[in-house]
Design a protein around this motif. Structure first.
Motif, short mmCIF file in Angstrom:
data_model
loop_
_atom_site.label_atom_id
_atom_site.label_comp_id
_atom_site.label_asym_id
_atom_site.label_seq_id
_atom_site.Cartn_x
_atom_site.Cartn_y
_atom_site.Cartn_z
N VAL A 156 -11.82 -15.22 -22.75
CA VAL A 156 -11.15 -15.90 -21.63
C VAL A 156 -12.18 -16.33 -20.58
N ASP A 157 -12.06 -17.57 -20.13
CA ASP A 157 -12.99 -18.13 -19.14
C ASP A 157 -12.59 -17.77 -17.71
N LEU A 158 -11.30 -17.67 -17.45
CA LEU A 158 -10.82 -17.29 -16.12
C LEU A 158 -9.68 -16.30 -16.30
N LEU A 159 -9.90 -15.06 -15.88
CA LEU A 159 -8.90 -14.00 -15.96
C LEU A 159 -8.35 -13.71 -14.57
N VAL A 160 -7.05 -13.82 -14.42
CA VAL A 160 -6.39 -13.58 -13.14
C VAL A 160 -5.41 -12.43 -13.30
N GLY A 161 -5.57 -11.40 -12.49
CA GLY A 161 -4.66 -10.26 -12.51
C GLY A 161 -3.66 -10.35 -11.39
N VAL A 162 -2.41 -10.01 -11.69
CA VAL A 162 -1.36 -9.97 -10.67
C VAL A 162 -0.70 -8.60 -10.75
N VAL A 163 -0.91 -7.78 -9.72
CA VAL A 163 -0.50 -6.39 -9.84
C VAL A 163 -0.06 -5.84 -8.48
N PRO A 164 1.25 -5.71 -8.26
CA PRO A 164 1.70 -5.06 -7.03
C PRO A 164 1.41 -3.57 -7.11
N ILE A 165 1.39 -2.89 -5.96
CA ILE A 165 1.25 -1.44 -6.03
C ILE A 165 2.43 -0.90 -6.83
N VAL A 166 2.22 0.24 -7.45
CA VAL A 166 3.15 0.69 -8.48
C VAL A 166 4.55 0.95 -7.93
N ASN A 167 4.67 1.46 -6.70
CA ASN A 167 6.00 1.69 -6.15
C ASN A 167 6.78 0.38 -6.01
N LEU A 168 6.10 -0.68 -5.60
CA LEU A 168 6.76 -1.98 -5.49
C LEU A 168 7.15 -2.50 -6.87
N GLU A 169 6.29 -2.30 -7.83
CA GLU A 169 6.61 -2.73 -9.20
C GLU A 169 7.86 -2.02 -9.71
N TRP A 170 7.96 -0.73 -9.43
CA TRP A 170 9.14 0.02 -9.87
C TRP A 170 10.40 -0.44 -9.14
N ILE A 171 10.29 -0.69 -7.84
CA ILE A 171 11.45 -1.19 -7.09
C ILE A 171 11.95 -2.49 -7.69
N GLN A 172 11.02 -3.40 -7.98
CA GLN A 172 11.40 -4.69 -8.55
C GLN A 172 12.09 -4.53 -9.90
#
Length: 298
Positions: A156-172
């Protein structure tokens, strides 16, 4: 990695905000008249919806309480790496679609003159010729699996990560699955626990390999995600943006363009949550321009 046929991958778990990044890229592609081939991460799941339920029940009956969409048992990691490798070398490859809902199912059934059901895959098709780059969005754009020898990230030439803090991820996840999919809160928590092994071993390590990370951090209390009634909004959040190659980033320009932003570390800028989409566009546009300029020079 390829100069002739660049690959861009967004990686992040479901509900993490990858759709916001995808929208930002769509704006960039449209303005620059870029013709991408879009590859969905869900298309590299090993099982369709019914098969996954069966495989999960079988795994649980055998004492495996960690079987999930996050790990190698339920994904085609080798095929994903081969897809990236083939496209990088030739601009070709194969793709398919996972049919998430009735709208997508009707669209592809009409296009292919088939009678597929929601939760199934379309047949594999050849990538159309003449695309400018490959754009991947899904769970495993930077996956490395030492057991099988798979290394998707290296292509991969451009890797972009999208990661909320885990508590927010669980709420969502809890809010989405209970409100939109009719699951009980207890069933969603059970899914979170079942995914935890694969989350720790396969999802989170990817964010150490990305070139840019966007991490959403709420500024409201999310200390107990299992009783939260509302998902924090973008305006109730900050976005922490970390760069693996900070020397190439014009931080004074970003600070001037994004009102309310500040630097927390030499490789990290923090922006208001409401500016997330705008920040993505002004950060990622020059990186993509450079990829395509390098391609023109060949």
């Amino acid at each position: 990695m390829s100069i002739n046929h660049p690959i861009i991958a967004i990686t992040g778990s479901s509900g993490s905000g990858t759709s916001t990044v995808k929208n930002a890229f769509e704006h960039i592609f449209r303005r620059a008249q870029i013709n991408p081939v879009v590859v969905e991460g869900d298309s590299f799941h090993r099982y369709n919806r019914i098969e996954m339920r069966t495989a999960m029940k079988k795994a649980e009956a055998g004492g495996d309480r960690t079987f999930s969409h996050f790990g190698p048992k339920s994904n085609l990691f080798e095929e994903l790496e081969n897809q990236f490798k083939t496209y990088g070398e030739t601009g070709n490859g194969r793709m398919r679609y996972y049919l998430h809902n009735a709208e997508e199912t009707a669209l592809h059934n009409k296009r292919l003159n088939l009678n597929l059901k929601t939760g199934e895959f379309t047949p594999w098709e050849n990538i159309p010729p003449g695309t400018d780059l490959l754009f991947y969005e899904g769970l495993h754009g930077a996956i490395v699996d030492a057991k099988s020898g798979v290394d998707v990230a290296k292509w991969v030439d451009l890797l972009v990560g999208v990661v909320p803090i885990v508590n927010l991820e669980w709420i969502q996840k809890i809010q989405r699955d209970t409100a939109e999919r009719g699951y009980s809160a207890e069933a969603v928590v059970d899914t979170i626990l079942r995914r935890m092994y694969d989350y720790v071993h396969y999802i989170t390590p990817q964010f150490s390999r990305t070139h840019v990370n966007f991490q959403r951090v709420p500024v409201v209390d999310t200390s107990n995600p299992f009783i939260a009634r509302d998902i924090p909004t973008l305006d109730e959040s900050l976005v922490v943006i970390r760069f693996s190659r900070p020397k190439k980033i014009n931080f004074p320009y970003l600070l001037n363009m994004i009102h309310g932003s500040f630097m927390s570390r030499p490789n990290t800028i923090v922006v208001p949550g409401g500016k997330m989409g705008f920040a993505m566009e002004i950060i990622l546009t020059p990186i993509i321009d450079e990829l395509l300029e390098n391609k023109k020079k060949i």
